[in-house]
Motif scaffolding. Structure first.
Motif, short mmCIF file in Angstrom:
data_model
loop_
_atom_site.label_atom_id
_atom_site.label_comp_id
_atom_site.label_asym_id
_atom_site.label_seq_id
_atom_site.Cartn_x
_atom_site.Cartn_y
_atom_site.Cartn_z
N GLY A 1 0.79 -1.23 0.00
CA GLY A 1 0.00 0.00 0.00
C GLY A 1 0.82 1.27 0.00
O GLY A 1 0.26 2.37 0.18
N PHE A 2 2.14 1.17 -0.22
CA PHE A 2 2.96 2.39 -0.23
C PHE A 2 2.60 3.26 -1.44
O PHE A 2 2.04 2.77 -2.43
N GLN A 3 2.93 4.54 -1.36
CA GLN A 3 2.63 5.49 -2.44
C GLN A 3 3.74 5.44 -3.49
O GLN A 3 4.89 5.71 -3.19
N SER B 1 2.14 6.42 2.52
CA SER B 1 1.00 5.76 1.91
C SER B 1 -0.16 6.74 1.84
O SER B 1 -0.15 7.79 2.49
N MET B 2 -1.17 6.41 1.04
CA MET B 2 -2.33 7.27 0.91
C MET B 2 -3.19 7.26 2.16
O MET B 2 -3.86 8.24 2.49
N PHE B 3 -3.19 6.14 2.87
CA PHE B 3 -3.97 5.99 4.09
C PHE B 3 -3.07 5.44 5.19
O PHE B 3 -2.21 4.59 4.94
N PHE C 1 -2.43 15.19 7.33
CA PHE C 1 -2.31 14.24 8.43
C PHE C 1 -1.61 14.81 9.66
O PHE C 1 -1.38 14.09 10.63
N GLY C 2 -1.26 16.11 9.64
CA GLY C 2 -0.48 16.68 10.73
C GLY C 2 -1.16 16.57 12.09
O GLY C 2 -0.55 16.15 13.08
N ARG C 3 -2.42 16.96 12.17
CA ARG C 3 -3.13 16.91 13.45
C ARG C 3 -3.28 15.48 13.96
O ARG C 3 -3.19 15.22 15.16
N GLU C 4 -3.53 14.57 13.02
CA GLU C 4 -3.68 13.17 13.43
C GLU C 4 -2.37 12.62 13.98
O GLU C 4 -2.37 11.89 14.99
N LEU C 5 -1.25 12.98 13.36
CA LEU C 5 0.05 12.54 13.87
C LEU C 5 0.28 13.07 15.27
O LEU C 5 0.74 12.34 16.16
N GLN C 6 -0.03 14.35 15.48
CA GLN C 6 0.16 14.95 16.81
C GLN C 6 -0.75 14.30 17.85
O GLN C 6 -0.33 14.06 18.99
N HIS C 7 -1.99 14.02 17.45
CA HIS C 7 -2.94 13.42 18.39
C HIS C 7 -2.53 12.01 18.77
O HIS C 7 -2.60 11.64 19.96
#
Length: 310
Positions: free
Chosen positions: A11-13, A73-75, A124-130
């Motif tokens: 699943g890599f980009q 990856s995309m997801f 994805f920045g906020r998700e990584l921080q969370h």
């Protein structure tokens, strides 16, 4: 010769494989081949990307690479125990560990980003921080270097990351030569924003786009409506009307945004005084630049310079 391990997983980009091209062209531009490039994965063999294209890989073995590059990856999906274990061994055995886009989640899941500054694709920045509060996430940077760990934004930012890696190894001339062969502007600085004033404008016609591109290359000059209209082969009145219609901004505001973006990039690079930056980007003096920065960022250039030094 420096060993480069490009880590892929199901699943890599596929776009991240341009990293291989940067090192490949570096070998052609250097006096002698500088990099031995390996695509590696947990199981080895063919690995399917998110687009369905498969690439051949070697199974994880000796973790002592010069540089390990983890694709994104995309997801965001959980990474495997084997991948996390390998990356921790590689962190200790290799000179540099890097990630592209959401590859930062893989590093964070392995604990490699604990206590470090990092970036990823702005989506994805906020998700990584969370998910990983021990990581200091700055999702408005092209790439960030924290010790031996480099992280980059998404998509084409992998080019900037790899050009910076090559520049650190072989010097700016080789890096610039690679950029020319890739037909890209020379790499953006790590501190540059992921957002672009030019992209935000998005004019529909070639005439307005040509005028903006010309303006971006001539920021030091006096960019009047008359000058830009002449570049676009329109009358000043036609140009102003078309510009507002296509960009939803006035020419003056758009030029200020281009100048602010260029000035911030120069300031964060840290090689010029504020006076020089003001002159080179067309503000003429630091007071005009200060007022523009307050409008754009809510803080003066001095504050951005202090943050960049920190």
């Amino acid at each position: 010769m420096k060993r480069i391990g490009v880590v892929v997983f199901p699943g890599f980009q596929i776009l991240d494989m341009v990293a291989v091209s940067v090192f490949e062209i570096a070998n052609l531009e250097a006096d002698e081949p500088a990099y031995d490039i390996e695509v590696i994965s947990e199981q080895g063999g063919l690995v399917r990307s998110s687009s369905g294209v498969k690439v051949e890989s070697k199974a994880f073995d000796d973790p002592a690479y010069d540089t390990v590059v983890v694709t994104g990856s995309m997801f965001v999906e959980p990474s495997s125990d084997g991948l996390r274990a390998f990356l921790n061994r590689a962190l200790a055995a290799s000179r540099r560990t890097t990630s592209i886009c959401t590859g930062a989640f893989v590093l964070a899941e392995a604990g490699i980003l604990d206590g470090r500054r990092a970036t990823t694709h702005w989506v994805f920045g906020r998700e990584l921080q969370h998910r990983y509060p021990k990581t200091q996430v700055d999702d408005d940077r092209i790439f960030i270097v924290d010790g031996s760990v480099w992280t980059s934004a998404g998509m084409t930012a992998c080019i900037d990351l790899c050009l910076a890696l090559v520049e650190a190894d072989l010097g700016p001339e080789i890096s610039r030569a690679i950029a020319r062969k890739l037909v890209v502007y020379h790499r953006r600085t790590g501190g540059q924003s992921q957002f672009s004033a030019m992209l935000d404008l998005q004019p529909r016609s070639d005439r307005i786009q040509t005028a903006l591109t010309w303006a971006k290359d001539h920021l030091r000059e006096r960019l009047s409506v008359e000058t830009l209209a002449e570049v676009a082969h329109l009358s000043p009145r036609q140009f102003s009307r078309a510009f507002r219609d296509e960009t939803r901004q006035s020419p003056a505001k758009a030029i200020e945004n281009l100048r602010v973006e260029a000035a911030r990039s120069m300031i964060e690079a840290g090689r010029h005084s504020l006076e020089t930056v003001a002159i080179e980007t067309g503000f003429v003096d630091t007071e005009r630049m200060r007022r523009a920065f307050l409008r754009a960022f809510g803080q003066p250039p001095q504050a951005i310079k202090r943050a960049a030094r920190a």
